[in-house]
Motif scaffolding. Structure first.
Motif, mmCIF file in Angstrom:
data_model
loop_
_atom_site.group_PDB
_atom_site.id
_atom_site.type_symbol
_atom_site.label_atom_id
_atom_site.label_comp_id
_atom_site.label_asym_id
_atom_site.label_seq_id
_atom_site.Cartn_x
_atom_site.Cartn_y
_atom_site.Cartn_z
ATOM 1 N N GLN A 132 0.831 -1.210 0.000
ATOM 2 C CA GLN A 132 0.000 0.000 0.000
ATOM 3 C C GLN A 132 0.861 1.254 0.000
ATOM 4 O OE1 GLN A 132 -3.303 0.366 2.711
ATOM 5 N NE2 GLN A 132 -3.397 -1.841 2.980
ATOM 6 N N ALA A 133 1.914 1.228 0.836
ATOM 7 C CA ALA A 133 2.810 2.395 0.914
ATOM 8 C C ALA A 133 3.468 2.649 -0.438
ATOM 9 C CB ALA A 133 3.870 2.168 1.990
ATOM 10 N N ALA A 134 3.893 1.567 -1.094
ATOM 11 C CA ALA A 134 4.531 1.715 -2.401
ATOM 12 C C ALA A 134 3.560 2.362 -3.389
ATOM 13 C CB ALA A 134 5.001 0.357 -2.915
ATOM 14 N N ARG A 135 2.303 1.937 -3.346
ATOM 15 C CA ARG A 135 1.312 2.507 -4.272
ATOM 16 C C ARG A 135 1.073 3.987 -3.975
ATOM 17 N NH1 ARG A 135 -4.063 -0.083 -4.501
ATOM 18 N NH2 ARG A 135 -4.242 1.081 -6.432
ATOM 19 N N THR A 136 1.020 4.338 -2.685
ATOM 20 C CA THR A 136 0.786 5.756 -2.359
ATOM 21 C C THR A 136 1.937 6.631 -2.855
ATOM 22 O OG1 THR A 136 1.860 5.677 -0.205
ATOM 23 C CG2 THR A 136 -0.495 5.204 -0.238
ATOM 24 N N LEU A 137 3.116 6.023 -2.988
ATOM 25 C CA LEU A 137 4.275 6.799 -3.440
ATOM 26 C C LEU A 137 4.435 6.754 -4.962
ATOM 27 C CD1 LEU A 137 6.649 5.745 -0.546
ATOM 28 C CD2 LEU A 137 5.661 8.006 -0.894
ATOM 29 N N GLY A 138 3.460 6.146 -5.630
ATOM 30 C CA GLY A 138 3.437 6.202 -7.097
ATOM 31 C C GLY A 138 4.017 4.992 -7.798
ATOM 32 N N ALA A 139 4.066 3.843 -7.111
ATOM 33 C CA ALA A 139 4.643 2.653 -7.753
ATOM 34 C C ALA A 139 3.657 2.027 -8.732
ATOM 35 C CB ALA A 139 5.034 1.628 -6.688
ATOM 36 N N THR A 140 4.182 1.525 -9.836
ATOM 37 C CA THR A 140 3.375 0.751 -10.777
ATOM 38 C C THR A 140 3.211 -0.654 -10.173
ATOM 39 O OG1 THR A 140 5.339 -0.068 -11.885
ATOM 40 C CG2 THR A 140 4.404 1.968 -12.750
ATOM 41 N N GLN A 143 6.487 -2.295 -9.992
ATOM 42 C CA GLN A 143 7.368 -1.719 -8.955
ATOM 43 C C GLN A 143 6.922 -2.165 -7.557
ATOM 44 O OE1 GLN A 143 6.889 2.341 -10.287
ATOM 45 N NE2 GLN A 143 8.946 2.421 -11.151
ATOM 46 N N THR A 147 9.240 -4.192 -4.967
ATOM 47 C CA THR A 147 9.420 -3.702 -3.596
ATOM 48 C C THR A 147 9.152 -4.827 -2.587
ATOM 49 O OG1 THR A 147 8.704 -1.523 -4.323
ATOM 50 C CG2 THR A 147 8.668 -1.920 -1.951
#
Lengths: 234, 245
Positions: A132-140, A143, A147
């Motif tokens: 979830q954190a990765a997605r909030t930071l703009g990860a595809t 990505q 991660t």
């Protein structure tokens, strides 16, 4: 008692003098198990990742099957590979039986379930908040997957080390498919079995000591990796 | 950038969470969304941050005279621009329009989800996703860490930080990306008074410096009063504008 003492003394002499036969056997063992581990890692990490990250019909059955295969008896794997590679087997035409390649295939089959199951376990144990954190930071999506795998790196490394420990100490399957041919398919474990049978304890003990040292090294590495992972997860 | 919600509805397991929520977040400043536990604040924030789909209704972003909105009529979110439909370039890669929009806003979760690496690399993460490296990226990371008071802990492992420091690192990680809208979901819910005060002062400074529009949730009425330019209340799924500061 004298036999054991004498055996150990001779064994240390062989090790200290870097006996060419001993070195040849060690190098072949490391080569066979190393290549088997490389193959199992290349196939097993993506499969473990897939099982850990995706759900599909029959997912539970696949996970249970892989976990069961972790305990595959080496002689059964040896028998299976023997039947595949024997002259009348489906892959007999390849002429791989009693070659190091056959031993690599057998050890890959033994190592693969360990790598897949422990990798999956490492990946599912990553806290879902990371994705979830990765997605909030703009990860595809890709990505996000990278991660999660990065977060599971200590567990994945542990899986690879555990698989190496298993194949290095294994004797049943490679004895069946390798044939224990001197200078060609004779590795540490099969030599120990043969030389003990013949009553030549020096070489058997020397190889036993080396195998123990390798095993100790593998376990020490595993312990360090797990400790580092635990520290980071704390 | 401005944000408009139109008739947002959301249900979970047959239970109505959000009911016909409409609002225009049009001025820079801090919007505080209040409501009791489980009233749907976080769901609304996640919908606004494009991390969750509403059952019905639209979320539209307005920037430079253009409407940027994810299109709910197609399976995967896509961004429609009034005049310029298509993908945008980011570090040499083509991004789907939805991702391009999502990268202009950032949500800081109540549980931060720190990566198992150093404080510095945690802040660098979002920038590296965008292909930003080198001196310019390092400056952004250093500025973000200094802004939340963690510059001296840059080489420390992130998982060894206290919960208050972790929360500040989460904010730094978002700030380094220079989002046009920053969403903060209960940023002080599980931290001590000292860190709560530090985070409140970070939010106030952001407002003074006009860095981003901040939309945050809290269940702490007094904190909402201290920080809000506009206070919104979510009760029984409906959104009400309580006051303008």
């Amino acid at each position: 008692m004298d036999t054991i003492t004498e055996g150990f003394l001779q064994a240390f002499k062989l090790i200290l003098h870097l006996n060419p036969d001993l070195i040849g056997i060690i190098v072949l063992s490391l080569k066979v198990s190393g290549l088997a581990l490389l193959l199992a890692t290349l196939i097993g990490i993506p499969l473990g990742g897939f099982l850990g990250l995706r759900r599909f019909p029959g997912h539970g059955l696949a996970v249970s099957s892989i976990n069961t295969f972790m305990g595959l008896p080496p002689v059964v794997v040896g028998l299976f590979v023997y039947l595949l590679l024997s002259r009348r087997g489906p892959l007999g035409a390849l002429g791989l039986l009693y070659t190091p390649s056959a031993m690599i295939i057998a050890q890959t089959i033994l190592a693969l379930p360990i790598v897949i199951a422990l990798c999956r376990s490492a990946i599912v144990s990553v806290d879902p908040i990371i994705a979830q954190a990765a997605r909030t930071l703009g990860a595809t999506p890709r990505q996000v997957t990278t991660t999660i795998i990065t977060e599971a790196r200590y567990g994945i490394l542990s899986a690879v080390i555990a698989a190496f420990g298993r194949v290095m100490a294994e004797v049943g399957s490679i004895l069946i498919v390798g044939g224990n041919i001197a200078g060609y398919t004779r590795v540490m474990t099969t030599t120990i079995a043969l030389e003990t049978d013949k009553g030549n304890f020096e070489l058997a003990l020397a190889l036993g000591i080396i195998l123990l040292l390798i095993s100790f090294g593998v376990n020490a590495a595993l312990h360090l990796v797990q400790r580092k992972g635990a520290l980071h997860a704390a | 950038m401005r944000l408009t919600l139109s008739h947002i509805n959301k249900h979970y397991g047959g239970k109505e969470i959000l009911r016909d929520c409409s609002y225009a977040f049009s001025d820079a400043g801090t919007y505080v969304l209040m409501g009791g536990n489980g009233c749907g604040k976080s769901t609304l924030l996640r919908i606004m941050a494009l991390l969750e789909e509403p059952d019905s209704g639209t979320v539209a972003f307005l920037a430079g005279g253009k409407v940027l909105a994810p299109d709910p009529t197609i399976g995967e979110r896509h961004l429609h621009e009034q005049h310029d439909k298509g993908s945008s370039l980011d570090a040499g890669r083509l991004l789907t329009p939805d991702l391009a929009l999502r990268r202009r806003i950032t949500l800081v979760l109540p549980r931060i989800g720190l990566f198992s690496t150093s404080v510095w690399k945690n802040v660098a993460y979002g920038l590296s996703l965008r292909g930003q490296k080198g001196v310019a990226a390092d400056e952004k990371i250093a500025r973000a860490l200094a802004f939340v008071g963690l510059e001296k802990k840059r080489d420390q492992h992130a998982l060894t930080l206290s919960s208050g420091e972790s929360q500040r690192l989460g904010i730094a990680r978002a700030l380094a990306l220079e989002p046009e809208i920053l969403f903060l979901d209960e940023p002080t819910a599980s931290i001590d008074e000292e860190n709560t005060s530090i985070i409140e002062s970070i939010i106030k400074t952001m407002k003074q410096e006009g860095r981003s529009m901040v939309i945050m949730t809290t269940h702490d009425r007094s904190q909402a009063e201290r920080l809000a330019d506009r206070l919104l209340l979510l009760t029984q799924g409906a959104l009400q504008d309580v006051r303008q500061a």
